[in-house]
Design a protein around this motif. Structure first.
Motif, PDB file in Angstrom:
ATOM      1  N   SER A 118     -12.809  23.939 -59.634  1.00  0.00           N
ATOM      2  CA  SER A 118     -12.682  25.126 -58.779  1.00  0.00           C
ATOM      3  C   SER A 118     -11.263  25.678 -58.832  1.00  0.00           C
ATOM      4  O   SER A 118     -11.062  26.900 -58.882  1.00  0.00           O
ATOM      5  CB  SER A 118     -13.100  24.821 -57.340  1.00  0.00           C
ATOM      6  OG  SER A 118     -12.257  23.847 -56.777  1.00  0.00           O
ATOM      7  N   ASP A 119     -10.253  24.790 -58.847  1.00  0.00           N
ATOM      8  CA  ASP A 119      -8.869  25.254 -58.967  1.00  0.00           C
ATOM      9  C   ASP A 119      -8.630  25.891 -60.336  1.00  0.00           C
ATOM     10  O   ASP A 119      -7.957  26.918 -60.445  1.00  0.00           O
ATOM     11  CB  ASP A 119      -7.889  24.092 -58.760  1.00  0.00           C
ATOM     12  CG  ASP A 119      -7.823  23.640 -57.314  1.00  0.00           C
ATOM     13  OD1 ASP A 119      -8.276  24.389 -56.430  1.00  0.00           O
ATOM     14  OD2 ASP A 119      -7.306  22.530 -57.064  1.00  0.00           O
ATOM     15  N   ALA A 140     -10.201  29.266 -60.392  1.00  0.00           N
ATOM     16  CA  ALA A 140      -9.382  30.204 -59.608  1.00  0.00           C
ATOM     17  C   ALA A 140      -8.183  30.653 -60.437  1.00  0.00           C
ATOM     18  O   ALA A 140      -7.808  31.835 -60.418  1.00  0.00           O
ATOM     19  CB  ALA A 140      -8.924  29.546 -58.306  1.00  0.00           C
TER      20      ALA A 140
END
Length: 189
Positions: free
Chosen positions: A17-18, A21
């Motif tokens: 997810s990081d 992003a």
């Protein structure tokens, strides 16, 4: 999940997810970079301050880009250095408890246009809910007062109907018995 999925622009992230992003921020950086006019530092300052106010960047990739713009603005002539916002950090870097620490929590600023859209949607939602409640109440009133049998009053309507039939039959039987008595007909025959 391999290491290349977690690596973006030379930074290795700990979660997908990081990393995703960060990949989104790379796209935003390309878009902003394409629209920045470095010949007009005032417009660059305006965009820089809006990006910070809206907290568009949260990964080191975004912060690197913002630091590059900040450096450009600091080196530009004609820009008031006090107008250049500091880069806000959302992480704490020490594990010690610090009683002198000041944590400033700003409410998320929602643009007026979006706020108006949200108010409109909320008004529509509340209006529809009120209309639905009124419709449901009306349905129950109609069902309770209707003379035709329905799921709410079928038992009462059927009992009333049978009671009417029983009364009618009793009256007929009484009339028949009176006629029999007049004609002196007995039931024993």
């Amino acid at each position: 999940m391999n290491e290349t999925d977690l690596t973006v622009e030379g930074y290795k992230f700990n979660s997908l997810s990081d990393a995703s992003a960060a990949k989104e921020e790379v796209k935003r950086i390309a878009y902003i970079e394409a629209h920045l006019n470095y010949k007009e530092p005032e417009s660059v300052l305006t965009i820089y301050n809006k990006v910070i106010a809206n907290r568009i960047f949260v990964t080191p990739i975004g912060y690197d880009f913002m630091k590059k713009i900040q450096k450009f603005l600091l080196e530009s002539e004609g820009i008031d250095k006090d107008k250049i916002s500091a880069l806000p950090l959302s992480n704490m870097y020490t594990l010690e408890k610090n009683t002198d620490a000041v944590i400033e929590l700003k409410p998320k600023i929602i643009p007026k246009k979006k706020r108006d859209e949200l108010k409109d949607k909320l008004f529509i939602s509340i209006s529809l809910n009120v209309l639905l409640v009124i419709a449901i109440i009306a349905i129950f009133v109609v069902l309770r007062t209707a003379s035709n049998p329905n799921i709410l009053n079928y038992k009462t309507v059927l009992e009333n109907r049978y009671a009417e039939w029983e009364t009618e039959l009793n009256e007929r039987e009484k009339v028949i018995r009176e006629k029999e008595h007049e004609l002196k007909i007995s039931n024993d025959e």
